[in-house]
Scaffold this motif. Structure first.
Motif, PDB file in Angstrom:
ATOM      1  N   LEU A   1       0.822  -1.208   0.000  1.00  9.38           N
ATOM      2  CA  LEU A   1       0.000   0.000   0.000  1.00  9.38           C
ATOM      3  C   LEU A   1       0.856   1.258   0.000  1.00  9.38           C
ATOM      4  O   LEU A   1       1.997   1.238   0.431  1.00  9.38           O
ATOM      5  N   SER A   2       0.263   2.340  -0.457  1.00 10.54           N
ATOM      6  CA  SER A   2       0.944   3.618  -0.375  1.00 10.54           C
ATOM      7  C   SER A   2       0.993   4.061   1.086  1.00 10.54           C
ATOM      8  O   SER A   2       0.056   3.844   1.849  1.00 10.54           O
TER       9      SER A   2
ATOM     10  N   VAL B   1       0.727   6.891   2.176  1.00 13.55           N
ATOM     11  CA  VAL B   1      -0.338   7.858   2.395  1.00 13.55           C
ATOM     12  C   VAL B   1      -1.588   7.154   2.914  1.00 13.55           C
ATOM     13  O   VAL B   1      -2.225   7.583   3.881  1.00 13.55           O
ATOM     14  N   ILE B   2      -1.927   6.049   2.278  1.00 11.72           N
ATOM     15  CA  ILE B   2      -3.121   5.308   2.680  1.00 11.72           C
ATOM     16  C   ILE B   2      -2.943   4.705   4.065  1.00 11.72           C
ATOM     17  O   ILE B   2      -3.825   4.807   4.919  1.00 11.72           O
TER      18      ILE B   2
ATOM     19  N   PHE C   1      -3.458   7.343   6.748  1.00  8.95           N
ATOM     20  CA  PHE C   1      -4.843   7.742   7.004  1.00  8.95           C
ATOM     21  C   PHE C   1      -5.654   6.623   7.633  1.00  8.95           C
ATOM     22  O   PHE C   1      -6.497   6.873   8.501  1.00  8.95           O
TER      23      PHE C   1
ATOM     24  N   ASP D   1       7.108  10.403   3.388  1.00  7.74           N
ATOM     25  CA  ASP D   1       5.695  10.310   3.016  1.00  7.74           C
ATOM     26  C   ASP D   1       4.745  10.153   4.197  1.00  7.74           C
ATOM     27  O   ASP D   1       3.739  10.856   4.289  1.00  7.74           O
TER      28      ASP D   1
ATOM     29  N   ALA E   1       2.058  12.876   5.304  1.00 11.04           N
ATOM     30  CA  ALA E   1       0.646  12.578   5.083  1.00 11.04           C
ATOM     31  C   ALA E   1      -0.160  12.729   6.377  1.00 11.04           C
ATOM     32  O   ALA E   1      -1.282  13.212   6.359  1.00 11.04           O
TER      33      ALA E   1
END
Lengths: 305, 294
Positions: free
Chosen positions: B116-117, B119-120, B123, B221, B225
């Protein structure tokens, strides 16, 4: 333990009966022990799998629920009453996710393709020809594995603005190919070294040109090409840094960047937030499930060699 | 060598060398050069080590830099001490020989977060530990004392698949006979792991550590994020990557500086170089002599 010396037949008979019982018992005990350890191993791995997947399942599940249900019962699956696609609808109304997916797919596919092609050509040249500077060039290309290209960002941004490439997908492709080449060349060199010498020599004797020989050898390193392709794909798709700095415009944004930027805008529209997260995560998970074998072997070999 | 093959050598190598030199090596070298300059009225002016002296000793800039450095060391430490043992345990269980077909399924599923990124991941965890869902009452990301450890553990959760796969690659290649020899001698699975397999993993510990080190001192990142460029609260989750971003591009209140940004990048470069050098000199060499001795 069961080594009864073959003395007399009477001795042997007397010894064998208890030995058989003994062996039976030991087998059963061993089986029980194995079953116990098998259950323990499954238990630990099962719990860890839950920890790894739980958060993702939770997000996807709640992205399909009504706002009230997200907070009242976050841990239940959506039912007929709570099922809704509102989140996805508002995401697609407010953000052009089709464009972002298109950008991510285009940038990733072109970068991976060029990395594999240029990497294979370079690896072939460096392993095929006995030229004195070949090992030096291989070492030069391998430096990039240790030193992250991000450290050159200041200069990269200046260069891209001089070339008029800021806010273009081309800028991203150029950077990602440069980023992926070191591992591709090092990994593919290993594969080319193992490829059969006879086939190449036979082709040359038949008068094939060097370019034809490359074309003949290429299919032999197909597992290597697949490993490189799959392993270089994820860091590109998931990158936030270069899209943020080199191509942040709405027209060129990738999915990863768009998720980052839109989540902030949605604020407390939790349906939209959860839908954005699911849209960012699920396609990649599906892709990974399909290619997981190549990916994991590529990664493992990349470091093992 | 024939002229034809020499030409082929050049043709095959040119695209890779060109792209790599232009967009990887040149920017890094040029960025190192820029850290010795400053911009005055649109002109580059050579200032020697002034930028470095400023970042490392200035009353305003130095605390930010050393704060980011200490935080980054902590970020790395948590990865090293949590991620590697868990990765090793998972790899050992996967290769225990007790799983049959489930081995591949567990391996794939446990690796999913790694794909997964960041960023994801950021969050997702932010939501899960937010007091709104009631799983955790304390605002872990909002307190100075807990923000960085929480972010580090999120990152560990995501990347544990990497050491797992690396250790796994070594373990599956250990010849079955070695294990069976141990079993015949009456050793338990536990004993076989520690006495037979574990010593063979030693080189991989070095590799995993240096890979983690490079990735951690280059990370950005996740912090960006979740906490934004100013890596709050009150810079408690600031690491090199976010410091680099702010110094180079500025934030709401402060303007960025190309040359100071380049200087932060040079200091990151130096940090990574020191790590790699230590690895090559101590760990790599000792491993080689160890292999020769045994």
């Amino acid at each position: 333990m069961t080594s009864t010396t073959p003395s007399t037949s009477v001795d042997q008979q007397r010894a064998e009966a208890p030995a058989a019982v003994d062996r039976d018992q030991r087998n059963r005990r061993a089986q029980r022990r194995q079953l116990r350890s098998r259950l323990t191993v499954h238990g630990v791995l099962g719990v860890y799998t839950l920890l790894a997947l739980g958060p993702i399942v939770l997000i996807v599940m709640n992205s399909l629920k009504s706002r009230g249900a997200i907070f009242d019962s976050p841990f239940t699956v959506p039912t007929a009453e709570t099922l809704t696609f509102d989140g996805y609808l508002s995401v697609f109304q407010r953000a052009d996710f089709v464009t972002y997916f298109g950008n991510s797919i285009a940038v990733t596919l072109i970068s991976v393709f060029l990395t594999v092609v240029f990497g294979a050509m370079a690896a072939f040249a460096l392993t095929e020809y006995k030229i004195r500077i070949a090992p030096i060039l291989l070492a030069y290309l391998a430096i990039g594995i240790m030193i992250p290209i991000r450290l050159g960002t200041v200069s990269l941004l200046q260069m891209m603005s001089q070339l008029g490439l800021v806010n273009t997908r081309t800028a991203l492709v150029l950077v990602y190919v440069a980023m992926g080449l070191p591992l591709a060349v090092v990994l593919l060199s290993q594969y080319f070294r193992q490829a059969s010498v006879e086939i190449r020599e036979a082709a040359r004797v038949d008068g094939a040109s060097e370019y034809r020989v490359f074309g003949i050898v290429l299919p032999l390193v197909r597992p290597g090409l697949a490993a490189v392709a799959v392993a270089s794909m994820l860091p590109i798709w998931n990158d936030l840094w270069f899209p943020l700095i080199l191509a942040p415009s709405d027209r060129t944004a990738t999915v990863t960047l768009a998720v980052q930027q839109f989540i902030g805008q949605f604020g407390s529209d939790w349906n939209a937030v959860l839908a954005t997260l699911s849209l960012g995560a699920v396609p990649l998970i599906v892709l990974f499930m399909i290619f997981s074998r190549q990916f994991i072997s590529g990664l493992a070999e990349g470091v093992g060699k | 060598m024939q002229r034809g093959t020499r030409l082929a050598f050049v043709v095959f190598l040119a695209p890779a060398l060109l792209v790599y030199t232009m967009f990887a090596i040149y920017p890094i070298v040029d960025s190192l050069r820029l850290s010795f300059y400053t911009v005055e009225q649109g002109q580059l002016v050579f200032v020697g080590l002034a930028n470095f002296v400023y970042l490392l000793t200035d009353a305003f800039a130095a605390p930010r830099f050393w704060n980011a450095f200490v935080n980054n060391v902590q970020f790395f430490g948590i990865h090293l001490l949590v991620q590697n043992p868990i990765g090793l345990m998972l790899a050992a269980l996967l290769t225990s020989g007790l799983l049959r077909r489930a081995e591949g399924i567990y391996r794939t599923l446990i690796f999913i977060p790694t794909t997964l990124s960041v960023v994801i991941v950021g969050f997702v965890w932010q939501l899960i530990i937010s007091p709104l869902w009631g799983l955790v009452d304390t605002p872990l990301l909002g307190q100075e004392s807990t923000a960085l450890p929480t972010l580090s553990l999120m990152s560990v959760w995501q990347y544990v698949g990497i050491p797992m796969v690396f250790f796994y690659a070594v373990l599956v290649n250990i010849p079955r006979e070695l294990e069976e020899a141990g079993r015949v001698d009456g050793a338990s699975g536990w004993q076989i792991f520690w006495r037979v397999k574990f010593p063979l993993l030693a080189p991989m510990f070095g590799i995993v550590s240096i890979v983690t080190y490079i990735a951690n001192f280059n990370a950005f990142d996740l912090i960006y994020a979740v906490q934004g460029a100013s890596a709050g609260p009150n810079f408690s989750s600031d690491i090199f990557g976010t410091l680099f971003y702010r110094t180079f591009l500025g934030t709401g209140t402060a303007t960025g500086s190309v040359t100071l940004g380049a200087t932060v990048a040079s200091l990151m470069f130096l940090t990574i170089l020191v790590g790699v050098a230590l690895y090559l000199v101590f760990i790599h060499r000792r491993l080689r002599s160890y292999q020769l001795a045994s």
